[in-house]
Design a protein around this motif. Structure first.
Motif, short mmCIF file in Angstrom:
data_model
loop_
_atom_site.label_atom_id
_atom_site.label_comp_id
_atom_site.label_asym_id
_atom_site.label_seq_id
_atom_site.Cartn_x
_atom_site.Cartn_y
_atom_site.Cartn_z
N LEU A 376 11.44 17.67 6.88
CA LEU A 376 11.29 18.85 6.05
C LEU A 376 9.96 19.55 6.33
O LEU A 376 8.93 18.89 6.49
CB LEU A 376 11.37 18.45 4.57
N GLU A 378 7.18 21.52 4.61
CA GLU A 378 6.76 21.63 3.22
C GLU A 378 6.58 23.08 2.77
O GLU A 378 6.68 23.38 1.58
CB GLU A 378 5.46 20.85 3.01
N GLU A 387 14.59 22.01 0.24
CA GLU A 387 15.05 20.65 -0.01
C GLU A 387 16.38 20.36 0.66
O GLU A 387 16.75 19.19 0.84
CB GLU A 387 15.17 20.41 -1.53
N GLN A 390 16.63 17.96 3.50
CA GLN A 390 16.80 16.54 3.20
C GLN A 390 17.91 16.34 2.18
O GLN A 390 17.89 15.44 1.37
CB GLN A 390 15.47 15.95 2.72
N GLY A 392 19.04 18.15 -0.41
CA GLY A 392 19.06 18.70 -1.76
C GLY A 392 19.85 19.99 -1.76
O GLY A 392 20.23 20.53 -0.72
N GLN A 405 18.18 16.93 -6.30
CA GLN A 405 17.77 16.02 -5.24
C GLN A 405 19.02 15.45 -4.58
O GLN A 405 20.12 15.50 -5.15
CB GLN A 405 16.90 14.90 -5.82
N ARG A 406 18.87 14.90 -3.40
CA ARG A 406 20.06 14.48 -2.64
C ARG A 406 20.92 13.50 -3.42
O ARG A 406 22.16 13.54 -3.34
CB ARG A 406 19.66 13.91 -1.29
N SER A 432 8.07 14.67 6.58
CA SER A 432 7.72 16.05 6.27
C SER A 432 6.41 16.39 6.95
O SER A 432 5.67 15.51 7.40
CB SER A 432 7.60 16.26 4.75
#
Length: 456
Positions: A376, A378, A387, A390, A392, A405-406, A432
């Motif tokens: 990711l 940032e 997100e 990853q 999300g 969130q995932r 990240s």
């Protein structure tokens, strides 16, 4: 009575919605090699039709695509970690809020017309073998096909790359990235990039207009013909290239990907187009500056940003857009009102198993890979929400204020394609870096390669 029942049954079977529920894969029966827009397509997709026509002159399109991609800092080059772009990253964030507000204002509007029913995706034609990394980056006068890499002698598995939108396996910067990877792992390691065409201009064009599923088929056909890859390989995908590789993993994964690095991949889709500010729209440009003309007369109708905005606003979830636009394939409208059309038409929904067609082999193929690395940025100002890199996603109950969130997403909870299984098996890794999209440092890149790709 029997005739009436047969008539009703016939009408039901021919219903577009029922056909969508039965077939429910990405669309079929639309030519991808030489698309032509009829009157209905021109009405529903004026910008996409314009660019498909422009792309018939690949020289004109490639020039504009290169300028657009370079101005947004999307060209990979490990030796240019912080690239000067034509506008500041803070400016890129402006339109994210604008687009989210616009979607809120239209959340109750049904802005999509009913398209023809989709079927399973077609296979793409066989393509020639891919280019491989050269011992040195080529000069600008080098031929379109890079020289071949040496035959590997080490026990290190080969490394395969896939590039992002607007980039190309044939670009000097990408070739330098391949060479740097060989410098890290050893010059006898086979490193290659798999393009979706035989030269830089066509490869660039296909990043826009060869759809995701067709690109996966091309990728697979080239991998299958490369004897260096017959025992498997590691894979690195940058931005949209990560979507290409994860599509290959789900649909084929034979020969298998051992470790997969997804660097800023649009893995869970994109719900805004923050890198397209109003001044990058030729529509707005002409309205505000009626006496000025664009550089190319062929581009006088719309900009590439207009293309993305068209798909984001109303025109992604139908067969024509899904067949002729890779970016439309991973557009995720976060509103509940769009959920049904997303499930029916979206190729992202198909690969994620969020639609109505479930393929058991997707999970089985996913399980063949031993390591997934989701990386990711940032400060990513190109992917919303960031997100999603990853896994999300926007909360469909409050899409503009909360990101799931995932482990809160449906595809993770229900393990739709194998993400949860991989997590429980310790196969998922998360990295990240501080910075914008693809603005990772050489030090970060070398660390990832040594940590996740090196076999010895």
């Amino acid at each position: 009575m029997m005739n009436s029942l047969l008539l009703i049954l016939s009408l039901l079977i021919s219903s577009p919605l029922l056909l969508s529920l039965v077939k429910a894969g990405p669309c079929d029966d639309v030519a991808t090699s030489n698309p032509l827009c009829d009157d209905e397509h021109q009405l529903d997709h004026p910008v996409l039709c314009h660019w498909l026509q422009v792309a018939q002159n690949v020289d004109v399109f490639a020039q504009h695509a290169r300028e657009w991609t370079d101005s947004h800092g999307l060209l990979a080059d490990v030796y240019e970690t912080i690239k000067d772009v034509t506008f500041e990253a803070d400016d890129l964030l402006v339109s994210t809020t604008m687009q989210r507000r616009a979607l809120r204002e239209n959340r109750d509007a049904n802005v999509l017309q009913q398209p023809p029913s989709p079927t399973r995706p077609p296979s793409s034609p066989t393509r020639p073998s891919p280019p491989t990394s050269p011992p040195r980056p080529p000069s600008p006068s080098s031929p379109t096909r890079p020289p071949s890499a040496p035959t590997p002698k080490s026990k290190q598995l080969p490394v395969v790359f896939a590039h992002g939108i607007g980039d190309s396996c044939f670009n000097d910067g990408f070739l330098r990235l391949l060479q740097r990877t060989r410098d890290i792992l050893g010059n006898d390691v086979y490193v290659t990039c798999i393009p979706t065409a035989d030269n830089q201009k066509e490869d660039t064009k296909n990043g826009f207009f060869l759809n995701w599923n067709a690109s996966v088929d091309v990728f697979h056909s080239k991998v299958a013909r490369d004897n260096h890859l017959k025992n498997g390989f590691h894979a690195i995908g940058l931005s949209q290239g990560a979507n290409l590789i994860r599509g290959y993993i789900a649909k084929y994964n034979d020969p298998p990907v051992h470790s997969f690095l997804a660097i800023n991949g649009v893995n869970a889709g994109i719900g805004a187009v923050p890198y397209c500010r109003p001044e990058h729209s030729l529509i707005n440009h002409r309205e505000n500056n009626p006496m000025t003309l664009p550089i190319h007369k062929e581009l006088s109708f719309h900009s590439l940003c207009d293309l993305f905005q068209e798909q984001a606003s109303r025109a992604a979830y139908n067969c024509f857009a899904q067949e002729h636009s890779f970016p439309a394939n991973y557009w995720r409208d976060p509103r509940l009102i769009a959920a049904e059309r997303y499930q029916i038409y979206s190729q992202l929904a198909w690969f994620n198993q969020e639609g109505y067609e479930i393929r058991d082999e997707f999970k089985k193929n996913w399980n063949k890979t031993t390591k997934f690395v989701w990386i990711l940025a940032e400060d990513d100002s190109l992917v919303w929400p960031k997100e999603g890199e990853q896994w999300g996603a926007p909360d469909p109950r409050d899409p503009f204020n909360r990101v799931l969130q995932r482990n809160e997403t449906r595809w993770y909870r229900d393990d739709l394609f194998g993400l949860k299984t991989a997590e429980e098996a310790g196969k998922n890794f998360y990295e990240s870096f501080p910075g914008d999209h693809l603005k990772f440092s050489r030090e970060d890149y070398e660390r990832w390669v040594n940590k996740y790709i090196r076999d010895d």
